[in-house]
Design a protein around this motif. Structure first.
Motif, short mmCIF file in Angstrom:
data_model
loop_
_atom_site.label_atom_id
_atom_site.label_comp_id
_atom_site.label_asym_id
_atom_site.label_seq_id
_atom_site.Cartn_x
_atom_site.Cartn_y
_atom_site.Cartn_z
N ILE A 1 0.81 -1.23 0.00
CA ILE A 1 0.00 0.00 0.00
C ILE A 1 0.85 1.28 0.00
N LEU A 2 2.14 1.12 -0.29
CA LEU A 2 3.01 2.29 -0.34
C LEU A 2 3.63 2.37 -1.74
N LYS A 3 3.63 3.58 -2.30
CA LYS A 3 4.24 3.75 -3.62
C LYS A 3 5.71 3.31 -3.57
N VAL A 4 6.18 2.70 -4.66
CA VAL A 4 7.53 2.12 -4.60
C VAL A 4 8.60 3.17 -4.35
N GLY A 5 8.42 4.34 -4.95
CA GLY A 5 9.41 5.41 -4.74
C GLY A 5 9.48 5.80 -3.28
N ARG B 1 13.94 11.82 -2.17
CA ARG B 1 13.17 11.62 -3.39
C ARG B 1 14.10 11.69 -4.62
N LEU B 2 14.98 12.68 -4.62
CA LEU B 2 15.91 12.82 -5.75
C LEU B 2 16.80 11.60 -5.89
N ARG B 3 17.32 11.12 -4.74
CA ARG B 3 18.20 9.94 -4.77
C ARG B 3 17.41 8.70 -5.20
N ALA B 4 16.15 8.60 -4.74
CA ALA B 4 15.32 7.45 -5.13
C ALA B 4 15.10 7.43 -6.64
N LEU B 5 14.90 8.61 -7.21
CA LEU B 5 14.72 8.67 -8.67
C LEU B 5 15.98 8.21 -9.38
N GLU B 6 17.14 8.64 -8.86
CA GLU B 6 18.42 8.20 -9.45
C GLU B 6 18.54 6.68 -9.35
N LEU B 7 18.19 6.16 -8.17
CA LEU B 7 18.32 4.71 -7.96
C LEU B 7 17.41 3.93 -8.91
N LEU B 8 16.18 4.43 -9.10
CA LEU B 8 15.27 3.75 -10.03
C LEU B 8 15.89 3.70 -11.42
N ALA B 9 16.52 4.81 -11.82
CA ALA B 9 17.18 4.82 -13.13
C ALA B 9 18.36 3.85 -13.14
N GLU B 10 19.13 3.83 -12.03
CA GLU B 10 20.31 2.95 -11.97
C GLU B 10 19.95 1.48 -12.07
N VAL B 11 18.79 1.09 -11.55
CA VAL B 11 18.41 -0.32 -11.65
C VAL B 11 17.63 -0.60 -12.95
N GLY B 12 17.67 0.36 -13.86
CA GLY B 12 17.14 0.13 -15.20
C GLY B 12 15.64 0.30 -15.34
N GLU C 1 10.27 9.08 -12.86
CA GLU C 1 9.28 10.00 -12.26
C GLU C 1 7.91 9.32 -12.19
N LEU C 2 7.55 8.66 -13.29
CA LEU C 2 6.25 8.00 -13.35
C LEU C 2 6.22 6.79 -12.42
N ARG C 3 7.31 6.00 -12.46
CA ARG C 3 7.36 4.77 -11.67
C ARG C 3 7.46 5.04 -10.17
N TYR C 4 8.02 6.17 -9.82
CA TYR C 4 8.14 6.52 -8.40
C TYR C 4 6.77 6.43 -7.72
N ASN C 5 5.74 6.85 -8.46
CA ASN C 5 4.39 6.90 -7.88
C ASN C 5 3.57 5.64 -8.10
N ALA C 6 4.20 4.60 -8.62
CA ALA C 6 3.45 3.35 -8.86
C ALA C 6 3.40 2.52 -7.58
N TYR C 7 2.34 1.74 -7.44
CA TYR C 7 2.26 0.77 -6.34
C TYR C 7 2.83 -0.56 -6.86
N PRO C 8 3.32 -1.41 -5.94
CA PRO C 8 3.93 -2.66 -6.41
C PRO C 8 3.04 -3.46 -7.37
N PHE C 9 1.71 -3.50 -7.12
CA PHE C 9 0.85 -4.34 -7.97
C PHE C 9 0.76 -3.79 -9.39
N GLN C 10 1.17 -2.55 -9.58
CA GLN C 10 1.11 -1.97 -10.93
C GLN C 10 2.38 -2.29 -11.73
N MET C 11 3.29 -3.04 -11.13
CA MET C 11 4.55 -3.35 -11.81
C MET C 11 4.66 -4.84 -12.12
#
Ligand SMILES: Nc1ncnc2c1ncn2[C@@H]1O[C@H](COP(=O)(O)OP(=O)(O)OP(=O)(O)O)[C@@H](O)[C@H]1O
Ligand SMILES: [Mg+2]
Length: 330
Positions: free
Chosen positions: A111-115, A134-145, A150-160
């Motif tokens: 129930i928590l957004k992944v970002g 938040r800025l570092r989390a966005l970098e990390l999301l990019a680093e793991v491909g 920005e869009l994925r930061y606000n996704a919930y796990p079930f949406q992935m």
């Protein structure tokens, strides 16, 4: 290379209605700084319980870490992880030691957004502001491909997808630049192409950050290109420990030989490719005082039924727990 983690004589049991499960029966090993250690063995041999014990993740009851030490070395000296309070352990876990679980579905908060899950970990362990996290989390999301962070930061796990969730788990595990990452079968729930991508991702992060990695897997095929050293587990024990090249060139324990024999090989005709080891792993509720592999071992002789062998050097850096190897010459 300096030792970063030293586990000594770890014993973990589960007290269940069906009896006492002897899950880990005296496991000892070391991990060096920057080293990749693979832990292999069939299902139920105690791979996950060993590492979860070290990380304070065994829920009690029914589980109990009965004895042992897990010394974590820092510049300030050694701390026994098994003796830390829940709060102290929470600081180490996710901060200095990251954990990637087999199934991200069960370990990500649904129930928590992944970002936000990544940001939370950064704020908790690094004490940085919500904005910086938040800025570092966005970098990390990019680093793991993950594309479009920005869009994925606000996704919930079930949406992935499963692969995406596993990448998020890896981002959380490496967020605080840990010194150790423990990855428990991080690719088994994924299809083969995504598996290869996740393995490559973890390899790249390891090369970039120099973290020591413990990689738990069923898959000896995967280990060849990944690990520096391998622990082969069976019946809650380590049966053989060796640098990866020695293990493939000179496997000594009949169980290791069996596992390697079960590896699919491209150079052998399809029909002959897969052999498996006869028999099933032992019932962990029955206490034994002989070699746990004796039932299935084609070499078992009297001594194997009278005593449980301990890991002993067979050559430099290579240990085996097997009476046949030492008394009958392997
Ligand atoms: N919560 C639990 N309650 C009771 N027994 C448990 C529990 N968790 C694990 N066990 C038992 O402990 C033993 C070791 O389990 P563990 O999960 O470490 O195996 P594993 O090597 O990780 O296997 P797999 O490859 O299937 O993940 C098994 O006999 C298992 O049934
Ligand atoms: Mg497991």
């Amino acid at each position: 290379m300096a030792v970063i983690l030293e586990v000594k004589d770890l014993v973990t049991k589960f007290y269940t209605l069906d009896g006492v499960v002897n899950a880990v029966n005296g496991v000892s090993f070391t991990l060096d700084e920057g080293e990749t250690l693979a832990v292999v063995g069939e299902s139920g041999c105690g791979k996950s319980v060993s590492m979860m014990s070290v990380m304070g993740l065994i829920s009690s009851p029914p589980g109990k870490v009965e004895s042992g030490e897990a010394l974590y070395y820092t510049s300030q000296g050694a701390r026994d992880l098994l003796k830390l309070s829940a709060n102290e352990m929470n600081e180490v876990r996710g901060g200095q030691i990251g954990f990637v679980f087999q199934d991200p579905q069960t370990s990500l908060n649904p129930i928590l957004k992944v970002g936000e899950q990544i940001s939370e970990s950064l704020m908790k362990h690094l004490g940085i502001s919500a904005r910086d996290a938040r800025l570092r989390a966005l970098e990390l999301l990019a680093e793991v491909g993950i594309s479009d962070p920005e869009l994925r930061y606000n996704a919930y796990p079930f949406q992935m997808s499963g692969g995406m969730r596993q990448r998020v788990m890896i981002a959380i595990a490496v967020a605080c630049t840990p010194r150790i990452v423990i990855a428990d079968e991080p690719t088994t729930a994924l299809d083969v192409t995504i598996q290869a991508q996740i393995v490559n991702l973890l390899k790249q992060l390891r090369a970039k950050m120099g973290v020591a990695t413990i990689w738990i897997t069923h898959d000896l095929g995967l280990v060849a290109g990944l690990a520096d050293r391998v622990l082969v587990m069976y019946g809650g024990k380590i049966m053989e420990a060796a640098p990866v090249d020695l293990l493939y060139d000179n496997p000594c324990h009949p169980y290791t030989v069996g596992l390697l024999g079960a590896l699919p090989r491209l150079d052998i005709h399809e029909a002959k490719r897969l052999v498996s080891i006869d028999g099933a792993p032992p019932d962990a509720t029955i206490p034994i005082n002989h070699c746990p592999f004796a039932w299935r071992c084609i070499h078992a002789f009297e001594h194997c039924w009278n005593e449980n062998p301990v890991l002993t050097n067979v050559e430099e850096a290579h240990q085996v727990a097997c009476f046949h190897v030492f008394e009958k010459g392997g």
